[in-house]
Design an enzyme around this catalytic site. Structure first.
Site, short mmCIF file in Angstrom:
data_model
loop_
_atom_site.label_atom_id
_atom_site.label_comp_id
_atom_site.label_asym_id
_atom_site.label_seq_id
_atom_site.Cartn_x
_atom_site.Cartn_y
_atom_site.Cartn_z
N GLN A 102 0.84 -1.19 0.00
CA GLN A 102 0.00 0.00 0.00
C GLN A 102 0.88 1.25 0.00
OE1 GLN A 102 -2.29 1.67 3.46
NE2 GLN A 102 -4.02 0.73 2.38
N TYR A 175 -5.78 10.57 4.47
CA TYR A 175 -4.38 10.75 4.11
C TYR A 175 -4.27 11.65 2.87
CZ TYR A 175 -3.94 7.24 7.68
OH TYR A 175 -4.04 6.58 8.88
#
Length: 442
Positions: A102, A175
């Site tokens: 990721q 994020y």
């Protein structure tokens, strides 16, 4: 008797996963200060592969060391880390499990800056401080965005060189990508702000950069928030709707992604992700690790520290959970994504009951599920399901103490009621540290 859909292979365009169970992105501070992965990281990832998941989606792996959530998180910002990640991939592959890295950047959502980022405003779409903790930020220039786009592409190349089976872009949960995508956060007036296509521009540029570095044959998926629910702090804007999120997913599909991973919320943690309890008693012990990180952190610490003040935070936080369950919380949103897209859809949401997952797959709400907390509680959950157990006898309680402890303590299950005694709980937590290294004298 028909085959169990949970254990049917999931075929992506260039990748096959042996079943429909993904270990979702969750991790602790397992790694070295310079971002290099460790034996503890290898042990952590491998135990879930051994437990029977079809694929592991790593924790948040920054493409730049200044993009970490916290110090001691493994990074993918340098070629020097390729051999270390390769060893982890090799270990996971021995259990017929896929490994998807990721690729991430914290943006303004940086919990524990470490020496790299101490007293440095974090990169974001905006100059506004993060709302819950008050992390200071600085809006990125177009030139800085271009540099970071290249870093993502290069990081995808490193992941491929390490033998990873694919990469996921963490474009959810507050994020950096979320900070550009969300109408509740992005206040830019240039061509990276305003309209939905503009807010999605950064993410799409990264997708194109990755394809230019690794070609069309390497698996690429994107984790997207289904809806922002950005009004955790009551006076903040709600942010993107489900319809806007689906439109972003369509942009990503057209740009060449192979799957979409559906989540919820515009920050992490969020009342709807992960759903369940939030132990303010635990936060009173561990939140001091974050006091120096943000403008609001001392205020928050006082709310956690003094029992008389805790009802204030509880009301603010838990009001958004009204009307929602826990297991399968995002399934209805995932169904809408699946109806709108041609690529497979994975969804996260507190899964630990086989019949719930089986029904979701059979009803075409999703093509796979991702699980974190329930696998921390029972690493062998897939094997239990395959043996005919619908829900573990010693199930996850959704207390979220694993998450709350992670800022300061090793990641693991901290619900003592699930163990014979405290010593047994600590033994489980420390199990990934069972290393016997050879110390090399320089």
């Amino acid at each position: 008797m028909s085959a169990d859909p949970i254990f049917q292979p999931l075929q992506f365009r260039n990748l096959t996963v042996k079943n429909r169970i993904f270990r979702s992105s969750i991790s602790g501070r397992w790694d070295n200060e310079d971002g290099s992965p460790t034996q503890t990281r290898l042990n952590w990832e491998t135990k879930f592969a051994r437990g029977g998941v079809g694929a592991i989606i790593t924790s948040f792996v920054p493409v730049a060391i200044e993009g970490r959530i916290a110090a001691n998180y493994g990074t993918n910002h340098t070629d020097a880390h390729i051999p270390l990640w390769a060893r982890i991939v090799e270990s996971v592959h021995r259990h017929d499990c896929r490994f998807i890295m990721q690729l991430s950047h914290s943006g303004r959502q940086m919990d524990v800056p470490g020496v790299t980022n101490q007293h440095v405003p974090t990169a974001s779409s905006t100059n506004k401080a993060e709302t819950l903790h008050g992390f200071p930020t600085q809006a990125m220039t177009a030139g800085e965005i271009g540099i970071l786009v290249e870093k993502f592409g290069r990081a995808a190349w490193r992941a491929r060189e390490a033998g990873c089976d694919g990469v996921e872009l963490h474009s959810a949960n507050g994020y950096l990508f979320s900070q550009f995508l969300s109408s509740g956060i992005n206040d830019r007036t240039d061509h990276y702000g305003g309209s939905l296509p503009n807010r999605a521009r950064f993410l799409l540029e990264v997708i194109r950069s990755i394809r230019s570095h690794v070609g069309r044959d390497f698996h690429l998926q994107v984790k997207l928030g289904a809806a922002d629910h950005n009004n955790v702090i009551p006076w903040e804007k709600r942010g993107n709707t489900i319809d806007e999120a689906i439109e972003i997913a369509r942009y990503c599909e057209a740009a060449g992604v192979d799957a979409v991973h559906v989540s919820m919320g515009s920050l992490f943690p969020h009342p709807l992700n992960p759903p369940g309890d939030l132990s303010l008693e635990t936060l009173a012990v561990v939140y001091d690790a974050m006091i120096a990180s943000g403008l609001n952190t001392f205020r928050n610490f006082l709310l956690f520290r003094y029992p008389v003040l805790r009802p204030i935070f509880r009301w603010i936080w838990f009001r958004l959970q009204r009307g929602y369950g826990i297991e399968g919380i995002s399934l209805e949103e995932a169904r809408k994504f699946r109806q709108a897209l041609k690529v497979p859809v994975i969804v996260t949401g507190g899964f630990q009951t086989a019949s719930v997952v089986r029904k979701a797959l059979e009803a075409h709400y999703c093509d796979g599920v991702s699980i974190a907390r329930s696998l921390i509680a029972n690493n062998d959950l897939p094997q239990q399901w395959q043996a005919g157990i619908d829900k573990p006898a010693n199930a996850c309680t959704y207390c979220n103490k694993c998450l709350v402890n992670a800022a300061k303590n090793p990641l693991g299950c901290y619900e003592e009621s699930r163990f014979p005694d405290r010593e047994a709980m600590l033994q489980q937590i420390y199990s990934v540290y069972a290393t016997k290294p050879d110390l090399v004298i320089p």
